[in-house]
Design a protein around this motif. Structure first.
Motif, mmCIF file in Angstrom:
data_model
loop_
_atom_site.group_PDB
_atom_site.id
_atom_site.type_symbol
_atom_site.label_atom_id
_atom_site.label_comp_id
_atom_site.label_asym_id
_atom_site.label_seq_id
_atom_site.Cartn_x
_atom_site.Cartn_y
_atom_site.Cartn_z
ATOM 1 N N UNK A 38 0.864 -1.178 0.000
ATOM 2 C CA UNK A 38 0.000 0.000 0.000
ATOM 3 C C UNK A 38 0.907 1.236 0.000
ATOM 4 N N UNK A 39 1.002 1.878 -1.162
ATOM 5 C CA UNK A 39 1.902 3.037 -1.285
ATOM 6 C C UNK A 39 1.224 4.345 -0.904
ATOM 7 N N UNK A 40 -0.078 4.314 -0.648
ATOM 8 C CA UNK A 40 -0.835 5.561 -0.464
ATOM 9 C C UNK A 40 -0.301 6.457 0.665
ATOM 10 N N UNK A 41 0.030 5.919 1.853
ATOM 11 C CA UNK A 41 0.498 6.824 2.914
ATOM 12 C C UNK A 41 1.797 7.555 2.543
ATOM 13 N N UNK A 42 2.769 6.855 1.958
ATOM 14 C CA UNK A 42 4.032 7.509 1.587
ATOM 15 C C UNK A 42 3.815 8.527 0.469
ATOM 16 N N UNK A 43 2.948 8.192 -0.476
ATOM 17 C CA UNK A 43 2.633 9.137 -1.547
ATOM 18 C C UNK A 43 2.055 10.426 -0.989
ATOM 19 N N UNK A 44 1.077 10.298 -0.093
ATOM 20 C CA UNK A 44 0.450 11.497 0.476
ATOM 21 C C UNK A 44 1.472 12.332 1.226
ATOM 22 N N UNK A 45 2.343 11.662 1.991
ATOM 23 C CA UNK A 45 3.339 12.406 2.755
ATOM 24 C C UNK A 45 4.299 13.125 1.819
ATOM 25 N N UNK A 46 4.694 12.424 0.769
ATOM 26 C CA UNK A 46 5.572 13.029 -0.223
ATOM 27 C C UNK A 46 4.894 14.235 -0.881
ATOM 28 N N UNK A 47 3.606 14.132 -1.150
ATOM 29 C CA UNK A 47 2.870 15.249 -1.745
ATOM 30 C C UNK A 47 2.839 16.467 -0.828
ATOM 31 N N UNK A 48 2.830 16.205 0.484
ATOM 32 C CA UNK A 48 2.865 17.310 1.448
ATOM 33 C C UNK A 48 4.153 18.114 1.297
ATOM 34 N N UNK A 49 5.273 17.407 1.136
ATOM 35 C CA UNK A 49 6.555 18.098 0.952
ATOM 36 C C UNK A 49 6.615 18.803 -0.400
ATOM 37 N N UNK A 50 6.034 18.192 -1.418
ATOM 38 C CA UNK A 50 6.076 18.752 -2.765
ATOM 39 C C UNK A 50 5.226 20.015 -2.879
ATOM 40 N N UNK A 51 4.033 19.964 -2.273
ATOM 41 C CA UNK A 51 3.041 21.033 -2.427
ATOM 42 C C UNK A 51 3.100 22.085 -1.343
ATOM 43 N N UNK A 52 3.734 21.742 -0.220
ATOM 44 C CA UNK A 52 3.568 22.545 0.977
ATOM 45 C C UNK A 52 4.289 23.880 0.945
ATOM 46 N N UNK A 53 3.696 24.879 1.614
ATOM 47 C CA UNK A 53 4.394 26.134 1.874
ATOM 48 C C UNK A 53 5.322 25.928 3.058
ATOM 49 N N UNK A 54 6.511 26.534 2.971
ATOM 50 C CA UNK A 54 7.487 26.415 4.057
ATOM 51 C C UNK A 54 7.440 27.652 4.946
ATOM 52 N N UNK A 55 7.462 27.407 6.248
ATOM 53 C CA UNK A 55 7.539 28.509 7.197
ATOM 54 C C UNK A 55 8.786 28.287 8.039
ATOM 55 N N UNK A 56 9.575 29.338 8.217
ATOM 56 C CA UNK A 56 10.725 29.248 9.100
ATOM 57 C C UNK A 56 10.277 29.526 10.528
ATOM 58 N N UNK A 57 10.368 28.509 11.388
ATOM 59 C CA UNK A 57 9.947 28.671 12.778
ATOM 60 C C UNK A 57 11.137 28.920 13.691
ATOM 61 N N UNK A 58 10.859 29.033 14.996
ATOM 62 C CA UNK A 58 11.942 29.237 15.972
ATOM 63 C C UNK A 58 12.915 28.065 15.955
ATOM 64 N N UNK A 59 14.144 28.313 16.364
ATOM 65 C CA UNK A 59 15.135 27.248 16.438
ATOM 66 C C UNK A 59 14.696 26.191 17.448
ATOM 67 N N UNK A 60 15.102 24.947 17.204
ATOM 68 C CA UNK A 60 14.798 23.879 18.150
ATOM 69 C C UNK A 60 16.083 23.394 18.804
ATOM 70 N N UNK A 61 16.071 23.344 20.123
ATOM 71 C CA UNK A 61 17.173 22.728 20.868
ATOM 72 C C UNK A 61 16.575 21.721 21.827
ATOM 73 N N UNK A 62 17.322 20.655 22.077
ATOM 74 C CA UNK A 62 16.822 19.622 22.991
ATOM 75 C C UNK A 62 16.664 20.209 24.386
#
Lengths: 312, 312
Positions: B288-312
């Motif tokens: 079932x390739x559907x979940x990976x395809x959808x996730x990949x589409x999120x990266x392909x189509x998505x707008x990027x927002x630069x958020x605050x830095x992350x530290x552990x």
């Protein structure tokens, strides 16, 4: 044999520059109508505002060629297949992989012919290169795809919107040649996408590919949208026999060891319509998803770099 | 019937927590060996450093279960198929769509069984929800998948590396349930990915989905990795009949109109191995390739927002 009647859906630049003149000159096809939201007719033939109006008015029409931008393509191809039409579609096929795979499955379910075009693949120099690599193998490939976004998309802010692909929109032409000529499957190993700080699609992309081959050929590509010296659409290959091949001009010129062996003009769209006629004759689909998959993998795997702002 | 002998490749946390105990308790399978770069044996059985050593030492072994991280999976599955093995593989399947499609094609070419697992799909509450939606239809879906990266991946910097998927790594579990329960195909309409300024994978993702349905159900998802109040792994659905369904706990609890109708423990991996036994019996693949395809589409189509830095 009588020519097959076909309608062109979406009368933008690519339809006017290529599809309509090629159909006019074709022995296989005859234009029946257009669908244009702006009401653009061709040769005085009927024009409809929506595909649904076309299908209602000309129910006997069996073929459509869909030349819209990719955002609406999934819906239009679905509608056409549901209406019982065989379909040819422009590149890039859809804005997501899920949509393209859905169309492949839907055409199969309905037993309709679906042809996904990749115009850059239809060049004799590309075919010749493929034949050479099939025989001699590949040591390395370097793709350079550089052009000016200001020249090719002047003021078109939509190329910077999410889903617009950015410099990967021309770059996917290179990937369509690359996946066609390679004698083995290729995958994205890593990538770097540079986004202008004020834009949502990449302006520069560098990709390293991998293959499952034991000898690990060196495979890479660079796409850039700030090249003002003229277009550089070049694929350089070192064959397994040690020859240096250059495919230039987007696939229209082939040089081997600095000797020009093939150069030709633009027969891409005529060749595609010939191929579509053959597919219809054999009732076969032809959907090559590899270029869109690779491009999607670049976005999924790639590192993001925030670059300088871009202004026209 | 004698139990089928199987080897586990990759003895990390998921193999130790799930695969090995489930195989030990299985009526269908019997562990034959492990492959572990760290030399981790199980019950004193043979352990090999590489799959190639396993295949050389135990040529009669017909089955492997591949539990490594996804980066190496394409190569390992290819090797296993080439060695004539039937293969079960962990999620996420591969790091790119091209690799997964290559494995599907390769298994078909070699006529081997390939089973891509999605553990979250194997819950009775998920099956019940699917049956309800198939009958009543869908008005809306809201997915909330929130957890603490500090709790689940303490100090693991690799989750922030390109190709690591970020918060989409847990999020893909939600997508695997979503694509299973929906009675029609779904596509990414738009997305927003927030990347910590100093990291390469998203920490927060918001997705709007579309469908080809006339009544245009409202479908959305939010993934977040900064939830410190405990895990929220919830899919809320309003059915076409007006009922309000809540799938909680990652698919282990089902509430309808505020009434708890089903709640159960973890039988995911036992159910997956049962399913694999059935596939082997019928010599059928299930990818079932559907979940990976959808996730990949999120990266392909998505707008990027630069958020605050992350530290552990």
């Amino acid at each position: 044999m009588a020519r097959r009647r076909i309608a062109v859906i979406g009368v933008g630049k690519i339809a006017q520059d290529q599809h309509l003149p090629v159909i006019d000159a074709s022995d296989d096809f005859e234009l029946a109508a257009t669908v244009s939201t702006r009401g653009l007719s061709h040769n005085g033939l009927p024009v409809f505002r929506t595909p649904a109006e076309l299908y209602a008015a000309m129910p006997e029409l069996a073929l459509v060629s869909i030349c819209t931008p990719p955002g609406i393509r999934h819906q239009y191809v679905r509608e056409a297949l549901d209406a019982g039409k065989d379909v040819m579609m422009e590149k890039p096929p859809t804005t997501t992989i899920s949509e393209l795979d859905d169309l492949i499955a839907h055409a199969r379910r309905l037993d309709r012919v679906l042809y996904q075009t990749w115009h850059s693949q239809w060049n004799p120099a590309v075919d010749r290169t493929k034949a050479i690599l099939a025989q001699d193998g590949v040591r390395s490939v370097r793709i350079d795809w550089r052009e000016s976004v200001r020249k090719w998309h002047p003021g078109q802010d939509w190329v910077w919107e999410p889903g617009g692909f950015g410099v990967c929109d021309p770059g996917i032409n290179a990937l369509s040649i690359f996946t066609k000529i390679m004698p083995f499957p290729v995958f994205v190993e890593s990538a770097r996408l540079t986004f202008p700080a004020n834009r949502q699609t990449p302006i520069d992309v560098e990709i390293a590919f991998k293959s499952g081959q034991m000898h690990q050929p060196k495979l890479s590509a660079g796409f850039n949208w700030l090249e003002e010296s003229g277009e550089i659409w070049t694929i350089g290959v070192e064959t397994g026999a040690g020859d240096v091949i250059k495919l230039e001009g987007g696939g229209r010129s082939l040089t081997i060891n600095d000797e020009l062996v093939l150069q030709h003009g633009d027969g891409e769209y005529a060749a595609m319509y010939d191929h579509f006629a053959g597919l219809l004759e054999r009732h076969e689909s032809d959907v090559d998803a590899a270029p869109l998959r690779l491009m999607s993998d670049v976005f999924l795997m790639g590192a993001r770099v925030n670059g300088p702002e871009f202004e026209w």
